[in-house]
Each structure stands twice: as C-alpha cells, then as structure tokens.
Design a protein around this motif. Structure first.
Motif, PDB file in Angstrom:
ATOM      1  N   ASP A 255       0.837  -1.195   0.000  1.00 28.07           N
ATOM      2  CA  ASP A 255       0.000   0.000   0.000  1.00 28.07           C
ATOM      3  C   ASP A 255       0.877   1.253   0.000  1.00 28.07           C
ATOM      4  O   ASP A 255       1.777   1.395   0.836  1.00 28.07           O
ATOM      5  CB  ASP A 255      -0.907   0.008   1.236  1.00 28.07           C
ATOM      6  N   LYS A 256       0.622   2.165  -0.939  1.00 24.18           N
ATOM      7  CA  LYS A 256       1.519   3.318  -1.148  1.00 24.18           C
ATOM      8  C   LYS A 256       1.542   4.279   0.030  1.00 24.18           C
ATOM      9  O   LYS A 256       2.586   4.837   0.366  1.00 24.18           O
ATOM     10  CB  LYS A 256       1.132   4.066  -2.437  1.00 24.18           C
ATOM     11  N   GLU A 257       0.396   4.497   0.651  1.00 20.11           N
ATOM     12  CA  GLU A 257       0.368   5.407   1.801  1.00 20.11           C
ATOM     13  C   GLU A 257       1.159   4.816   2.965  1.00 20.11           C
ATOM     14  O   GLU A 257       1.902   5.521   3.650  1.00 20.11           O
ATOM     15  CB  GLU A 257      -1.080   5.681   2.221  1.00 20.11           C
ATOM     16  N   ASP A 258       0.970   3.527   3.190  1.00 16.88           N
ATOM     17  CA  ASP A 258       1.697   2.835   4.248  1.00 16.88           C
ATOM     18  C   ASP A 258       3.202   2.885   3.985  1.00 16.88           C
ATOM     19  O   ASP A 258       4.010   3.148   4.885  1.00 16.88           O
ATOM     20  CB  ASP A 258       1.221   1.380   4.321  1.00 16.88           C
TER      21      ASP A 258
ATOM     22  N   LYS B 126       4.849   5.113   2.118  1.00 16.40           N
ATOM     23  CA  LYS B 126       5.348   6.488   2.258  1.00 16.40           C
ATOM     24  C   LYS B 126       5.485   6.884   3.720  1.00 16.40           C
ATOM     25  O   LYS B 126       6.458   7.549   4.111  1.00 16.40           O
ATOM     26  CB  LYS B 126       4.399   7.452   1.535  1.00 16.40           C
ATOM     27  N   ASN B 127       4.536   6.476   4.544  1.00 13.50           N
ATOM     28  CA  ASN B 127       4.611   6.776   5.976  1.00 13.50           C
ATOM     29  C   ASN B 127       5.835   6.136   6.607  1.00 13.50           C
ATOM     30  O   ASN B 127       6.508   6.742   7.457  1.00 13.50           O
ATOM     31  CB  ASN B 127       3.345   6.289   6.684  1.00 13.50           C
ATOM     32  N   GLU B 128       6.135   4.897   6.193  1.00 18.68           N
ATOM     33  CA  GLU B 128       7.306   4.207   6.736  1.00 18.68           C
ATOM     34  C   GLU B 128       8.600   4.893   6.300  1.00 18.68           C
ATOM     35  O   GLU B 128       9.529   5.067   7.090  1.00 18.68           O
ATOM     36  CB  GLU B 128       7.314   2.746   6.279  1.00 18.68           C
TER      37      GLU B 128
ATOM     38  N   THR C 288       9.035   8.055   5.445  1.00 22.64           N
ATOM     39  CA  THR C 288       9.169   9.416   5.969  1.00 22.64           C
ATOM     40  C   THR C 288       9.007   9.488   7.480  1.00 22.64           C
ATOM     41  O   THR C 288       8.895  10.597   8.034  1.00 22.64           O
ATOM     42  CB  THR C 288       8.129  10.344   5.305  1.00 22.64           C
TER      43      THR C 288
ATOM     44  N   ASP D  41       6.408   8.669   9.277  1.00 22.89           N
ATOM     45  CA  ASP D  41       5.084   9.279   9.481  1.00 22.89           C
ATOM     46  C   ASP D  41       5.098  10.791   9.238  1.00 22.89           C
ATOM     47  O   ASP D  41       4.438  11.562   9.944  1.00 22.89           O
ATOM     48  CB  ASP D  41       4.563   8.978  10.895  1.00 22.89           C
ATOM     49  N   GLY D  42       5.854  11.203   8.229  1.00 22.41           N
ATOM     50  CA  GLY D  42       5.865  12.608   7.828  1.00 22.41           C
ATOM     51  C   GLY D  42       6.944  13.447   8.467  1.00 22.41           C
ATOM     52  O   GLY D  42       7.083  14.637   8.143  1.00 22.41           O
TER      53      GLY D  42
ATOM     54  N   SER E  34       7.558  10.239  -5.661  1.00 23.33           N
ATOM     55  CA  SER E  34       6.937   9.827  -6.926  1.00 23.33           C
ATOM     56  C   SER E  34       7.990   9.405  -7.944  1.00 23.33           C
ATOM     57  O   SER E  34       7.814   8.405  -8.659  1.00 23.33           O
ATOM     58  CB  SER E  34       6.083  10.965  -7.497  1.00 23.33           C
TER      59      SER E  34
ATOM     60  N   LYS F 148      -8.044   2.617  -7.533  1.00 25.92           N
ATOM     61  CA  LYS F 148      -8.070   3.809  -6.683  1.00 25.92           C
ATOM     62  C   LYS F 148      -9.373   4.583  -6.862  1.00 25.92           C
ATOM     63  O   LYS F 148      -9.975   5.067  -5.904  1.00 25.92           O
ATOM     64  CB  LYS F 148      -6.870   4.720  -7.034  1.00 25.92           C
TER      65      LYS F 148
END
Length: 473
Positions: free
Chosen positions: A398-401, A403-405, A407, A409-410, A418, A469
């Motif tokens: 999952d892309k959001e998961d 990206k969170n890992e 970064t 969690d930002g 991207s 999506k």
C-alpha cells in the motif's frame, strides 16, 4: 521482539556495516576487471549513472522492507503482506549459496597474505596460483579459517559483533586503499592507466557494456539477496532511511573507483593485461608487487585490504541466513550460527575441489560445481529477487503505508517519492529484465520485443491500479 533480535548501536555503525556488506570482492576485483574489459572510462560513466538510477532505488526499497517487517528477509515480506515471504526466501537461498563459494575465494586471499609475509612469490604467478587451487586439502583449510572467523563475529550479535567489526575493518580498509592508490598512481607510465580508467570514450558504450555495468551495480550493492532487508530490520523507527540509502551506494562507489585507481595504473605501468579476469588479483598483481620496490609490504597491505572487504561481506551473508534460522526456526543465535557454518563448510569442499579433484565434474551447461553456483546466483537468483522486490514495492505494498514508513510518518521530507516509485515500478523492472533476458540467452530483436511486452504489461498494471483507486473513492 526487536530487543531480542538485536539493534544497531548507532546509525554510523549501521552505515559502515551495510557499506561493508556491499563492499567486497565485487569492488576490489570485479569492478577494475570489468572496467578494463569494457572500455575503461566508458564503463565507469555507465556504472555511475546506473548507481543513481537503480542502486539507490533498490537499496532504499530493501531497507524500508526490513525496518517495517522487523524480521529476517522471509519474515519481513510476510509481516508486510501475508504470502509474499517467498521473495525473501529467494534472497536467503542466494546468500547461502554465495557464501558457500565466497569463502573459497576469501581462503585464497588468506593464503596469499601468508605468502607475502613469508617473502612473496618464489615462482611464476600462474604456476603458483594454479598449483594452489588445484591442490586438494590446502585451499579447504584456508576456507575453513574464513568460516570460523566469520562465525566468531556473527556469534557476538548485531551491535557487539557485526557493528564492532565493521567499525574497525572499514576505516582500515579505506586507509590501506588510499596508500595503495598513492603508490599505484606514482609508478612510471601510470598516467596511461589513469586515462584509460577515467577518460571515457563514449563510442565504446555498447549494449554489452551497459549490461555488464548493470550486473555489476546489482552484485556490488548486495541487492536482491536480503542483506539490506536483514540489516534494515535492526534499525530503530526514528532512523533516516533515505540518508542511509544515499550514503551506502556512495561509499561503495568510492571504494570501487579507488580500486580501479589502485589496480589499473599499476597494471598499465608494468605493461600487463587489464582484462585478466579473476587472475587480476592472484596472477597479475603479484607480478606487479614482485617488480615494485617494497613490493612485499604493498602485497601484504593489498591482500589484507581485500580480506577485510571479503570478511565484511561474509559477515552479512552469514547474518542473513542466521537471522532466518533465529526468527523462523526459533534457534538461539549461537546454535544457528554454528549449524549454518558447519553446513557452509561442508559445501565449500566441493566448491574448492572444482579447481582440483572435481575439475572434470560438470554439473550443468558444461560448468563445474563452483561456476554453476556462481552462474545460478549472479544471473538468476539475484536479478529475480530484485525483480520481485520491484513488483512488491511498486504494485503490492500500500503506497500510503509505504510512504509513511519511509518518511517516519511525515517527520522526514521525501519530495522525490513519486520519482523513486517510477524508478522502482518501471526502470527497475526493465533493467532487471534486461539482465535476466541476457542470462537466458535472449538477445537482439527478441530481447527488444520482450522488453516491449514487459512494458505493455507494466502499463496495464498501472491502468488497473488507477481504476482500483477510483473505485475505492
């Protein structure tokens, strides 16, 4: 869980250990040899471009899987997405096989250190090397020394063994390399070797050169074998994966370039052949040291340098397998390390005998036991593992998961997320498919058609992903 498995004592320790895993015989022997064989500077330019495009992308992919999965290569994939652990198993199998023949070559290095300590070569280098590897018992004993030393370090754990050893060996490796480079580039006529290595002739860049550089990037960085996943699994949640994934390829590339400057100017200075293959270290360079003032001193220093590079790699190869046995088979580290090391020592025997008593025994495709295992790992298991990594990161996780890992969690900015995903989903798959197609003998127009078909499948996946999506919204 993480405390039982172990953790790195510092980020510097992790970077040095991971860089040590990447820096090995591939840098000190294979890179100068391939550069010599593929046009010198032309090969270097292509290699540097592919390190940026492919090396960083896959390095970061493996590290983020490891830290998120908090397990060995098999368990890490499974913990993120059930049923995908088979990708990690490919890497673990690859590490196991590579280690079984890597210790044989590392054993040859131990032999040469002893030989230079005793005064250097006493006969023709070709005869010396040929007679040694063809002998029955001696090479095996030297391989066992490497197995024992590696096991002793891994037995002490992540922070107390692997990290400590890397913090000692890596700085020494850099110092020795710099000393040898200075000596090499100051030899008579060394400038010809420097020009050959660093001055690119772009007309020499061919598909064969690109494929050779591509394979070297992949092998050199220990990608596709679960080493970076395993090492990443020992990282704390607040570590900066993006910085680490930059530092490690940079250190690896610096050593590869220094190795070229250490070897090729010396080879040119003495009028020897820069495309000597495996013999570059064990035949060509001993000739150089024999003809050089204080050659024995530089010979000892060089082979110690190569041994340290080999050991930092054997440590990571063993750790990948040991981590799997500890996490999945629930053995403690001591039992797991001893068990795996005994099995490796047993397999090292036929690998070593491939150049002696078993030289005429062919496994497949006219290859002896040693060469077949090398072909299997370099041309099949490694690129397949990398290809599956790209599919997993690009299309399964999952892309959001993800990206969170990446970064935290930002907390860490990653504006190139991207672009990185494009590198993984499209360029990575295309480039790794290129290695696989070449390995199975698909070349020319058939290769081009195959890559077009693969690209069309990628586009189809992209369309289906976007539809999914939209329907989810």
């Amino acid at each position: 869980m993480s405390s039982e498995r172990g953790n790195w004592g510092s980020n510097v320790g992790f970077v040095l250990a991971a860089a040590g895993s990447a820096i090995g015989l591939g840098n000190l022997w294979k890179f100068p040899y391939l550069a010599g064989k593929n046009g010198g500077g032309a090969f270097v330019v292509v290699y540097l471009g592919l390190i940026v495009i492919l090396g960083f992308s896959l390095m970061l992919g493996e590290m983020v899987i490891g830290r998120r999965g908090k397990s060995d290569a098999f368990g890490a994939y499974n913990n993120i997405k059930k049923g995908w652990g088979f990708i990690g198993m490919l890497g673990i199998l690859c590490c196991f096989i590579v280690y079984s023949y890597y210790v044989v070559i590392a054993g040859w290095i131990v032999k040469y250190i002893g030989m230079f300590i005793r005064g250097g070569l006493t006969e023709d280098p070709v005869l010396t090397f040929g007679n040694f590897i063809a002998s029955g018992t001696s090479p095996i004993l030297y391989s066992f020394i490497v197995v024992v030393v590696t096991a002793a370090i891994v037995l002490k754990g992540v922070s107390g063994g692997i990290e400590k050893a890397s913090k000692i060996m890596m700085p020494i490796l850099f110092v020795f390399m710099i000393v040898i480079v200075i000596r090499s580039v100051t030899l008579p006529n060394a400038i010809e070797g420097i020009k050959y290595f660093l001055k690119p002739d772009f007309s020499l860049i061919t598909p064969a050169v690109i494929i050779a550089a591509l394979g070297q990037v992949f092998f050199s960085l220990s990608l596709g074998m679960g080493a970076m996943i395993t090492y990443g699994s020992y990282l704390p949640k607040d570590s900066n994966l993006i910085k680490s994934a930059l530092y490690i390829p940079i250190l690896d590339t610096v050593i590869a370039l220094l190795a070229g400057l250490a070897i090729l100017p010396a080879v040119f200075s003495f009028g020897l052949e820069p495309t000597a293959g495996p013999g570059l270290i064990f035949i060509t360079l001993p000739r150089v040291f024999a003809a050089m003032p204080f050659g024995n001193v530089f010979g000892i220093m060089f082979f110690l340098l190569v041994l340290f590079a080999a050991l930092t790699s054997t440590i990571s190869l063993l750790e990948v397998v040991v981590s799997f046995v500890v996490d999945q088979l629930k053995l403690d580290r001591k039992k797991a390390t001893i068990l795996v090391s005994i099995i490796i020592a047993a397999i090292a025997i036929p690998n070593s005998h491939s150049f002696g008593p078993m030289a005429d025994f062919k496994v497949f495709f006219g290859l002896n036991f040693f060469d077949f295992l090398g072909y299997l790992t370099d041309n099949i298991l490694l690129p397949v593992g990398g290809l599956m990594l790209c599919l997993f990161v690009g299309y399964v996780w999952d892309k959001e998961d993800l990206k969170n890992e990446l970064t935290n969690d930002g907390d860490i900015a990653f504006p190139l997320f991207s672009a990185w995903m494009i590198g993984i989903k499209y360029l990575g798959i295309q480039l790794l498919s290129l290695i696989l197609l070449q390995a199975v003998g698909i070349t020319g127009k058939k290769m081009s058609y195959s890559l077009v078909i693969i690209f069309m499948i990628q586009i189809l996946f992209h369309v289906l992903e976007n539809k999914r999506k939209v329907s989810a919204v």
